[in-house]
Scaffold this motif. Structure first.
Motif, PDB file in Angstrom:
ATOM      1  N   UNK A  78       0.819  -1.216   0.000  1.00 57.52           N
ATOM      2  CA  UNK A  78       0.000   0.000   0.000  1.00 57.52           C
ATOM      3  C   UNK A  78       0.852   1.265   0.000  1.00 57.52           C
ATOM      4  N   UNK A  79       1.901   1.298   0.821  1.00 58.97           N
ATOM      5  CA  UNK A  79       2.651   2.550   0.987  1.00 58.97           C
ATOM      6  C   UNK A  79       4.064   2.478   0.431  1.00 58.97           C
ATOM      7  N   UNK A  80       4.580   1.272   0.197  1.00 56.95           N
ATOM      8  CA  UNK A  80       5.959   1.126  -0.247  1.00 56.95           C
ATOM      9  C   UNK A  80       6.952   1.219   0.904  1.00 56.95           C
ATOM     10  N   UNK A  81       6.440   1.543   2.104  1.00 63.70           N
ATOM     11  CA  UNK A  81       7.332   1.655   3.262  1.00 63.70           C
ATOM     12  C   UNK A  81       7.643   0.256   3.794  1.00 63.70           C
ATOM     13  N   UNK A  82       8.838   0.092   4.398  1.00 59.58           N
ATOM     14  CA  UNK A  82       9.198  -1.240   4.873  1.00 59.58           C
ATOM     15  C   UNK A  82       8.415  -1.654   6.116  1.00 59.58           C
ATOM     16  N   UNK A  83       8.109  -2.945   6.192  1.00 62.78           N
ATOM     17  CA  UNK A  83       7.469  -3.491   7.373  1.00 62.78           C
ATOM     18  C   UNK A  83       8.199  -4.774   7.758  1.00 62.78           C
ATOM     19  N   UNK A  84       8.197  -5.075   9.054  1.00 60.19           N
ATOM     20  CA  UNK A  84       8.889  -6.290   9.499  1.00 60.19           C
ATOM     21  C   UNK A  84       8.025  -7.519   9.263  1.00 60.19           C
ATOM     22  N   UNK A  85       8.639  -8.553   8.699  1.00 61.99           N
ATOM     23  CA  UNK A  85       7.912  -9.782   8.424  1.00 61.99           C
ATOM     24  C   UNK A  85       8.642 -10.941   9.103  1.00 61.99           C
ATOM     25  N   UNK A  86       7.883 -11.815   9.718  1.00 58.64           N
ATOM     26  CA  UNK A  86       8.454 -12.976  10.391  1.00 58.64           C
ATOM     27  C   UNK A  86       8.757 -14.073   9.362  1.00 58.64           C
ATOM     28  N   UNK A  87      10.018 -14.551   9.369  1.00 63.24           N
ATOM     29  CA  UNK A  87      10.374 -15.700   8.526  1.00 63.24           C
ATOM     30  C   UNK A  87      10.609 -16.878   9.465  1.00 63.24           C
ATOM     31  N   UNK A  88       9.878 -17.964   9.244  1.00 61.42           N
ATOM     32  CA  UNK A  88       9.959 -19.115  10.148  1.00 61.42           C
ATOM     33  C   UNK A  88      10.519 -20.311   9.402  1.00 61.42           C
ATOM     34  N   UNK A 114       4.368 -18.406   1.431  1.00 65.08           N
ATOM     35  CA  UNK A 114       4.002 -17.178   2.150  1.00 65.08           C
ATOM     36  C   UNK A 114       2.553 -17.228   2.622  1.00 65.08           C
ATOM     37  N   UNK A 115       2.325 -16.574   3.752  1.00 61.09           N
ATOM     38  CA  UNK A 115       0.963 -16.485   4.286  1.00 61.09           C
ATOM     39  C   UNK A 115       0.123 -15.538   3.439  1.00 61.09           C
ATOM     40  N   UNK A 116      -1.200 -15.700   3.573  1.00 62.97           N
ATOM     41  CA  UNK A 116      -2.148 -14.907   2.777  1.00 62.97           C
ATOM     42  C   UNK A 116      -1.944 -13.403   2.959  1.00 62.97           C
ATOM     43  N   UNK A 117      -1.740 -12.980   4.226  1.00 65.83           N
ATOM     44  CA  UNK A 117      -1.605 -11.546   4.488  1.00 65.83           C
ATOM     45  C   UNK A 117      -0.302 -10.998   3.906  1.00 65.83           C
ATOM     46  N   UNK A 118       0.721 -11.852   3.798  1.00 60.98           N
ATOM     47  CA  UNK A 118       1.995 -11.417   3.202  1.00 60.98           C
ATOM     48  C   UNK A 118       1.811 -11.270   1.689  1.00 60.98           C
ATOM     49  N   UNK A 119       1.169 -12.263   1.070  1.00 65.01           N
ATOM     50  CA  UNK A 119       0.981 -12.238  -0.383  1.00 65.01           C
ATOM     51  C   UNK A 119       0.166 -11.013  -0.801  1.00 65.01           C
ATOM     52  N   UNK A 120      -0.822 -10.639   0.033  1.00 64.05           N
ATOM     53  CA  UNK A 120      -1.669  -9.505  -0.363  1.00 64.05           C
ATOM     54  C   UNK A 120      -1.104  -8.175   0.126  1.00 64.05           C
ATOM     55  N   UNK A 121      -0.295  -8.212   1.182  1.00 61.30           N
ATOM     56  CA  UNK A 121       0.123  -6.942   1.794  1.00 61.30           C
ATOM     57  C   UNK A 121       1.511  -6.448   1.430  1.00 61.30           C
ATOM     58  N   UNK A 122       2.342  -7.306   0.839  1.00 64.26           N
ATOM     59  CA  UNK A 122       3.732  -6.893   0.595  1.00 64.26           C
ATOM     60  C   UNK A 122       4.120  -7.094  -0.867  1.00 64.26           C
ATOM     61  N   UNK A 123       5.011  -6.237  -1.320  1.00 61.77           N
ATOM     62  CA  UNK A 123       5.471  -6.328  -2.713  1.00 61.77           C
ATOM     63  C   UNK A 123       6.496  -7.439  -2.868  1.00 61.77           C
ATOM     64  N   UNK A 124       6.493  -8.075  -4.007  1.00 65.65           N
ATOM     65  CA  UNK A 124       7.519  -9.072  -4.332  1.00 65.65           C
ATOM     66  C   UNK A 124       7.353 -10.373  -3.572  1.00 65.65           C
ATOM     67  N   UNK A 125       6.185 -10.570  -2.950  1.00 67.16           N
ATOM     68  CA  UNK A 125       6.001 -11.789  -2.166  1.00 67.16           C
ATOM     69  C   UNK A 125       4.875 -12.640  -2.755  1.00 67.16           C
ATOM     70  N   UNK A 126       4.699 -12.532  -4.075  1.00 67.61           N
ATOM     71  CA  UNK A 126       3.653 -13.333  -4.699  1.00 67.61           C
ATOM     72  C   UNK A 126       4.267 -14.600  -5.315  1.00 67.61           C
TER      73      UNK A 126
END
Lengths: 388, 224
Positions: free
Chosen positions: A109-119, A149-161
């Motif tokens: 949405x904003x292009x700003x970085x967000x922290x994502x958990x990698x397990x 990737x989780x659903x929220x990651x695929x829809x919420x972050x760039x390059x994670x599809x």
């Protein structure tokens, strides 16, 4: 004997514009109050449902989150040797030694970085989370640089599809699948092979160990056994409790801030209700005198006007709740400042929130209506009748 | 006839700052049961105050008001409210109907203070509305009725609890001559046929003529 409720309600209907405006003001306050509570409840529901009732999470003693935790391979082996771990149908012991790291990805949405958990998970790790279902692509192959990737990651972050390539831990990782974790915290995670993750992030130990109890009732005994073992510096929690604890700080923050704001707003709504009720009393002075002359007592007049104010509050409360209920369709993502990771969750309307919101609305009506009602009840009959 | 209303040594003062304003001065009056009395006098003579005191909606400064043997000046606020609901029917100059209630709802209002069931209330309200000739207007709101019709609703409301005493404060003051006659005729019937004791304050000599007795007040005192 009470003034008939039909008379009270009809007075509100007769002044429908004033009633609507006053109730509308109250509805806005109730809307803010309810949505804030729904936000906190949604966050909690998401995190609590992340955990399975029979699963146990083991982390380093004193750490609240997996990111803070570290368990050496030696200690992991001790945990692994527990006889209480459940065994799957194919003979696999249901224990997963996992690594959890945070990476930064740009938000869609904003292009700003967000922290994502990698397990980093194992095959048993997938068995331990039956709520996780693959919805696109396939599961990663062990021993490869593949991730899902989780659903929220695929829809919420760039390059994670699906089929995208992500770069972290000095490697390129290919997204081969997308999973739905049933609106739990795992929806906001990226999963890959545990061994590959340890190598990529140059870790010697794990972040956490998750296992399923063969006998769920043995939790307390297992916990005591693990925590009293002199070789171990760990603590064990039920997975549900572990995730509930992680929602505590953010949920409390949202609740306290939101309730504070609502209370400040409510002062305005209470003043609005008081003005409306004062106007109602003033325009019906002769009616009050007549009611008293006919034999209705002061208390009946007091109750009649208080009831009118309560009805006003009830109308506002219901309108605010109806508006707030639409927020259930909205999913938002924010940083859980206990785990520092992004978490996606929805607004959850619970019966407790409905009750609290209606009580809040009725409270506003009662406080706003009290002084005008008392004034109506105190009027002398002859003075009130003279207003005709 | 036995007296229904016995007033002895009644005085009423108002305080304006530290000034005492006498409204009624040492007044004594008897009204027999079934009597129809008109109170007349110039504005400020105290006739409305006297009516309010008899109706139990104001308290005297001194003296006694016995109605049906009860000294109503000695009753508490709550006792007086109960007493009014049983013993007094009110007819006001401006009808004083509840604008949000229908004619039926207005007439029913005093019965909400009784233990009557809903069907019993309905039966009584229908009878009262029939008596004042407004059966077909039962479901109309006051603003859908003419002044005379509204006053007839008010009379039905005054009758509904079957009180011994009806007090009427300028009941024709807001009505044209023909309608006023109609209302006075109705009050006369309540007195003749139902035996109600009526005390009416009026400025209108023609209205006063319909009463059995005229009581004149001037500066808070009775004049012969």
């Amino acid at each position: 004997m009470a003034v008939p409720i039909g008379y009270i309600a009809r007075n509100l209907v007769a002044r429908r514009l004033t009633t609507a405006l006053t109730a509308g003001g109250m509805a806005l306050v109730v809307y803010v109050f309810a949505t804030v509570l729904m936000l906190a409840a949604g966050l909690r529901a998401t995190l609590v449902s992340t955990g399975q009732p029979d699963n146990v999470v083991v982390i380093r003693r004193g750490s609240v989150t997996e990111v803070q935790s570290g368990i050496s391979r030696d200690q992991a082996s001790v945990v692994e040797s527990l006889p209480d771990i459940a065994v799957a149908g194919d003979g696999m012991r249901l224990i997963s030694k996992e690594s959890v790291v945070l990476i930064s990805l740009p938000k869609r949405s904003t292009g700003k970085p967000g922290n994502v958990t990698v397990r980093g998970v194992t095959a048993a790790g997938l068995e331990l989370r039956p709520q996780v279902k693959l919805v696109a692509g396939r599961m990663f192959h062990p021993g490869t640089s593949e991730i899902v990737v989780g659903r929220a990651i695929a829809t919420g972050f760039r390059g994670a599809q699906l089929d995208d390539t992500l770069r972290f831990g000095s490697r390129e990782w290919t997204v081969v699948g997308e999973f739905d974790a049933g609106r739990t915290g795992f929806d906001s995670e990226i999963w890959g092979d545990a061994t590959q993750m340890l190598q990529a992030f140059r870790r010697n130990g794990y972040s956490s160990i998750v296992f399923k109890l063969a006998d769920p009732d043995r939790f307390d005994a297992v916990k005591t056994e693990l925590e009293s073992d002199p070789r171990l510096t760990i603590e064990a929690k039920r997975e549900r409790q572990f995730y509930a604890d992680q929602s505590q700080a953010l949920a409390s923050f949202i609740r306290v801030l939101g309730t504070g704001i609502s209370i400040i707003f409510s002062i305005g709504a209470v003043i609005g209700a008081a003005i409306t009720m004062y106007a109602s009393v003033a325009s019906r002075t002769a009616e009050i005198g007549t009611l008293r002359a006919l034999g209705f007592r002061r208390s009946a007049v007091l109750i009649a006007f208080l009831t009118e104010a309560l009805l006003l509050g009830l109308v506002g409360g219901i309108a605010g709740l109806v508006a707030a209920s639409f927020m259930q369709a909205v999913t938002i993502s924010t940083t859980n400042f206990q785990t520092f990771a992004e978490i996606a969750f929805s607004f959850a309307l619970t019966p407790a929130i409905v009750a609290a919101s209606l009580a809040f609305a009725l409270g506003m009506g009662l406080v706003g209506g009290f002084l005008p009602a008392a004034r109506a009840a105190r009027m002398k009959i002859v003075d009130a009748l003279r207003a005709a | 006839m036995t007296p229904l209303v016995v007033i002895e040594g009644l005085s009423k003062y108002y305080l304006r700052g530290d000034q005492v304003i006498p409204v009624l001065v040492d007044l004594s009056l008897e009204v027999a049961e079934g009597e129809y009395v008109a109170l007349m006098g110039p504005s400020g003579s105290g006739k409305s105050t006297l009516l309010n005191l008899i109706a139990g909606i104001d308290k005297p400064s001194s003296g006694t008001i016995r109605i049906g043997g009860i000294d109503i000046a000695a009753l508490s606020d709550a006792e007086l409210a109960l007493w009014r609901s049983i013993n007094v029917g009110f007819v006001f100059q401006f009808y004083n109907l509840m604008p949000v209630l229908t004619a039926f709802g207005n007439v029913e209002l005093p019965l909400q203070l009784t233990t009557l069931s809903r069907p019993e209330r309905r039966e009584r309200v229908e009878a009262a509305l029939a008596l004042v000739g407004l059966t077909d207007r039962a479901m109309h709101l006051p603003n859908e009725l003419s002044g005379g019709q509204q006053q007839r609703v008010a009379i039905a409301r005054a009758l509904i609890t079957d009180p011994t005493l009806i007090v009427a404060d300028e009941p024709t003051g807001d009505l044209d001559r023909a309608t006023a006659q109609e209302i006075l005729g109705l009050l006369g019937r309540l007195n003749d046929e139902l035996g109600k004791t009526i005390i009416m304050v009026t400025h209108d000599p023609k209205a006063a003529e319909t009463a059995h007795r005229l009581v004149h007040l001037e500066k808070g005192e009775l004049v012969a």
